[in-house]
Motif scaffolding. Sequence first.
Motif, PDB file in Angstrom:
ATOM      1  N   LEU A  47       0.908  -1.214   0.040  1.00 47.65           N
ATOM      2  CA  LEU A  47       0.069  -0.029  -0.047  1.00 47.65           C
ATOM      3  C   LEU A  47       0.768   1.231  -0.112  1.00 47.65           C
ATOM      4  O   LEU A  47       1.756   1.333   0.680  1.00 47.65           O
ATOM      5  CB  LEU A  47      -1.121   0.048   1.386  1.00 47.65           C
ATOM      6  CG  LEU A  47      -1.898   1.229   1.327  1.00 47.65           C
ATOM      7  CD1 LEU A  47      -3.215   0.700   1.847  1.00 47.65           C
ATOM      8  CD2 LEU A  47      -1.382   2.294   2.228  1.00 47.65           C
ATOM      9  N   ASP A  48       0.521   2.215  -1.008  1.00 46.46           N
ATOM     10  CA  ASP A  48       1.414   3.393  -1.047  1.00 46.46           C
ATOM     11  C   ASP A  48       0.379   4.713  -0.696  1.00 46.46           C
ATOM     12  O   ASP A  48      -0.491   4.534  -1.632  1.00 46.46           O
ATOM     13  CB  ASP A  48       2.015   3.330  -2.248  1.00 46.46           C
ATOM     14  CG  ASP A  48       3.290   4.238  -2.531  1.00 46.46           C
ATOM     15  OD1 ASP A  48       3.812   4.598  -1.359  1.00 46.46           O
ATOM     16  OD2 ASP A  48       3.617   4.758  -3.514  1.00 46.46           O
ATOM     17  N   ALA A  49       0.732   5.504   0.109  1.00 46.07           N
ATOM     18  CA  ALA A  49      -0.070   6.681   0.262  1.00 46.07           C
ATOM     19  C   ALA A  49       1.143   7.874   0.134  1.00 46.07           C
ATOM     20  O   ALA A  49       1.372   8.441   1.150  1.00 46.07           O
ATOM     21  CB  ALA A  49      -1.024   6.847   1.369  1.00 46.07           C
ATOM     22  N   ALA A  53       2.916  10.461   3.189  1.00 50.14           N
ATOM     23  CA  ALA A  53       4.481   9.987   3.518  1.00 50.14           C
ATOM     24  C   ALA A  53       4.108   8.562   4.165  1.00 50.14           C
ATOM     25  O   ALA A  53       4.664   8.465   5.279  1.00 50.14           O
ATOM     26  CB  ALA A  53       5.243  10.967   4.148  1.00 50.14           C
ATOM     27  N   LEU A  54       3.640   7.669   3.438  1.00 51.41           N
ATOM     28  CA  LEU A  54       3.105   6.314   4.230  1.00 51.41           C
ATOM     29  C   LEU A  54       3.312   5.197   3.130  1.00 51.41           C
ATOM     30  O   LEU A  54       2.914   5.431   1.896  1.00 51.41           O
ATOM     31  CB  LEU A  54       1.816   6.431   4.760  1.00 51.41           C
ATOM     32  CG  LEU A  54       1.059   5.462   5.346  1.00 51.41           C
ATOM     33  CD1 LEU A  54       1.759   4.642   6.591  1.00 51.41           C
ATOM     34  CD2 LEU A  54      -0.162   5.670   5.746  1.00 51.41           C
ATOM     35  N   HIS A  55       3.850   4.243   3.677  1.00 52.04           N
ATOM     36  CA  HIS A  55       3.951   3.015   2.599  1.00 52.04           C
ATOM     37  C   HIS A  55       4.059   1.647   3.598  1.00 52.04           C
ATOM     38  O   HIS A  55       4.426   1.913   4.831  1.00 52.04           O
ATOM     39  CB  HIS A  55       5.254   2.953   1.948  1.00 52.04           C
ATOM     40  CG  HIS A  55       5.476   1.755   0.924  1.00 52.04           C
ATOM     41  ND1 HIS A  55       6.415   0.871   1.345  1.00 52.04           N
ATOM     42  CD2 HIS A  55       4.803   1.629  -0.058  1.00 52.04           C
ATOM     43  CE1 HIS A  55       6.367  -0.003   0.532  1.00 52.04           C
ATOM     44  NE2 HIS A  55       5.369   0.534  -0.426  1.00 52.04           N
ATOM     45  N   LEU A 101      -5.354   1.059   8.328  1.00 47.84           N
ATOM     46  CA  LEU A 101      -3.935   0.750   8.638  1.00 47.84           C
ATOM     47  C   LEU A 101      -3.798   1.378  10.080  1.00 47.84           C
ATOM     48  O   LEU A 101      -4.085   2.276  10.621  1.00 47.84           O
ATOM     49  CB  LEU A 101      -2.952   1.467   7.693  1.00 47.84           C
ATOM     50  CG  LEU A 101      -1.353   1.143   7.921  1.00 47.84           C
ATOM     51  CD1 LEU A 101      -1.250  -0.366   7.644  1.00 47.84           C
ATOM     52  CD2 LEU A 101      -0.459   1.984   7.264  1.00 47.84           C
ATOM     53  N   ARG A 102      -3.375   0.406  11.049  1.00 52.56           N
ATOM     54  CA  ARG A 102      -3.029   0.672  12.490  1.00 52.56           C
ATOM     55  C   ARG A 102      -1.692   0.266  12.794  1.00 52.56           C
ATOM     56  O   ARG A 102      -1.193  -0.950  12.420  1.00 52.56           O
ATOM     57  CB  ARG A 102      -4.133  -0.009  13.236  1.00 52.56           C
ATOM     58  CG  ARG A 102      -5.463   0.404  13.244  1.00 52.56           C
ATOM     59  CD  ARG A 102      -6.547  -0.272  13.928  1.00 52.56           C
ATOM     60  NE  ARG A 102      -7.888  -0.162  13.662  1.00 52.56           N
ATOM     61  CZ  ARG A 102      -8.421   0.894  13.912  1.00 52.56           C
ATOM     62  NH1 ARG A 102      -8.146   1.576  14.952  1.00 52.56           N
ATOM     63  NH2 ARG A 102     -10.096   1.035  13.733  1.00 52.56           N
ATOM     64  N   ASP A 103      -1.145   0.967  13.675  1.00 54.39           N
ATOM     65  CA  ASP A 103       0.065   0.730  14.305  1.00 54.39           C
ATOM     66  C   ASP A 103      -0.257  -0.585  15.606  1.00 54.39           C
ATOM     67  O   ASP A 103      -1.453  -0.761  15.700  1.00 54.39           O
ATOM     68  CB  ASP A 103       1.037   1.562  15.161  1.00 54.39           C
ATOM     69  CG  ASP A 103       0.291   2.585  16.023  1.00 54.39           C
ATOM     70  OD1 ASP A 103      -0.562   1.912  16.758  1.00 54.39           O
ATOM     71  OD2 ASP A 103       0.979   3.535  16.357  1.00 54.39           O
ATOM     72  N   LEU A 110      -3.908   5.262   8.817  1.00 50.73           N
ATOM     73  CA  LEU A 110      -4.563   5.669   7.393  1.00 50.73           C
ATOM     74  C   LEU A 110      -5.811   5.138   7.447  1.00 50.73           C
ATOM     75  O   LEU A 110      -6.031   4.089   7.731  1.00 50.73           O
ATOM     76  CB  LEU A 110      -3.592   5.080   6.248  1.00 50.73           C
ATOM     77  CG  LEU A 110      -4.358   5.210   4.994  1.00 50.73           C
ATOM     78  CD1 LEU A 110      -4.117   6.814   4.676  1.00 50.73           C
ATOM     79  CD2 LEU A 110      -3.821   4.423   3.881  1.00 50.73           C
ATOM     80  N   GLY A 111      -7.090   5.682   7.200  1.00 48.32           N
ATOM     81  CA  GLY A 111      -8.337   5.240   6.816  1.00 48.32           C
ATOM     82  C   GLY A 111      -9.119   5.544   7.972  1.00 48.32           C
ATOM     83  O   GLY A 111      -8.990   6.521   8.965  1.00 48.32           O
ATOM     84  N   PRO A 112     -10.358   5.146   7.542  1.00 47.19           N
ATOM     85  CA  PRO A 112     -10.751   4.067   6.542  1.00 47.19           C
ATOM     86  C   PRO A 112     -10.653   4.829   5.302  1.00 47.19           C
ATOM     87  O   PRO A 112     -11.242   5.958   5.318  1.00 47.19           O
ATOM     88  CB  PRO A 112     -12.073   3.299   7.033  1.00 47.19           C
ATOM     89  CG  PRO A 112     -12.679   4.477   7.786  1.00 47.19           C
ATOM     90  CD  PRO A 112     -11.790   5.114   8.556  1.00 47.19           C
ATOM     91  N   VAL A 113     -10.295   4.270   4.338  1.00 47.01           N
ATOM     92  CA  VAL A 113     -10.175   4.714   2.914  1.00 47.01           C
ATOM     93  C   VAL A 113     -10.891   3.615   2.015  1.00 47.01           C
ATOM     94  O   VAL A 113     -10.510   2.479   1.961  1.00 47.01           O
ATOM     95  CB  VAL A 113      -8.918   5.022   2.503  1.00 47.01           C
ATOM     96  CG1 VAL A 113      -7.883   3.925   2.333  1.00 47.01           C
ATOM     97  CG2 VAL A 113      -9.044   5.745   0.991  1.00 47.01           C
TER      98      VAL A 113
END
Length: 127
Positions: A47-49, A53-55, A101-103, A110-113
């Motif tokens: 997943l690339d955003a 600045a998130l991958h 996406l969660r830590d 990120l999200g929900p998207v």
Amino acid sequence: AQQHLAAVLACTTTGALASAGTAPVVLADSRTAPRVQMQLQGNTVDLDAPCSALHFVGTWGQAGDAPARFFGTATLASGPVPATLATLAPAPGADGVQVVLRDTSGQVLLGPVLLQTVAAAQPVTCP
């Protein structure tokens, strides 16, 4: 929610390749001007955003009785962190699959998207 993910995958369901996962599939948050793109192949996700600045790169799995999800590493501007990518049912009438996406502490990265299947990855243009 996994049935919504299954609907966008291209998995082989019979023969020796039945557990090999999906043929390559690309999803994006927009078919014309994506800011988030996700590629699935086999049992892995990428997943690339870039505008955020998130991958994230992960592998499909299940821990205990928790719902299955992708487990992997999110790379943020501050560095890499262990993370999970879960799929959610889209809103009624929406086409595609929602992802969050969660830590490992549960914080949403990120999200929900909502992501929809697209023909191929496209260049991302950030505002």
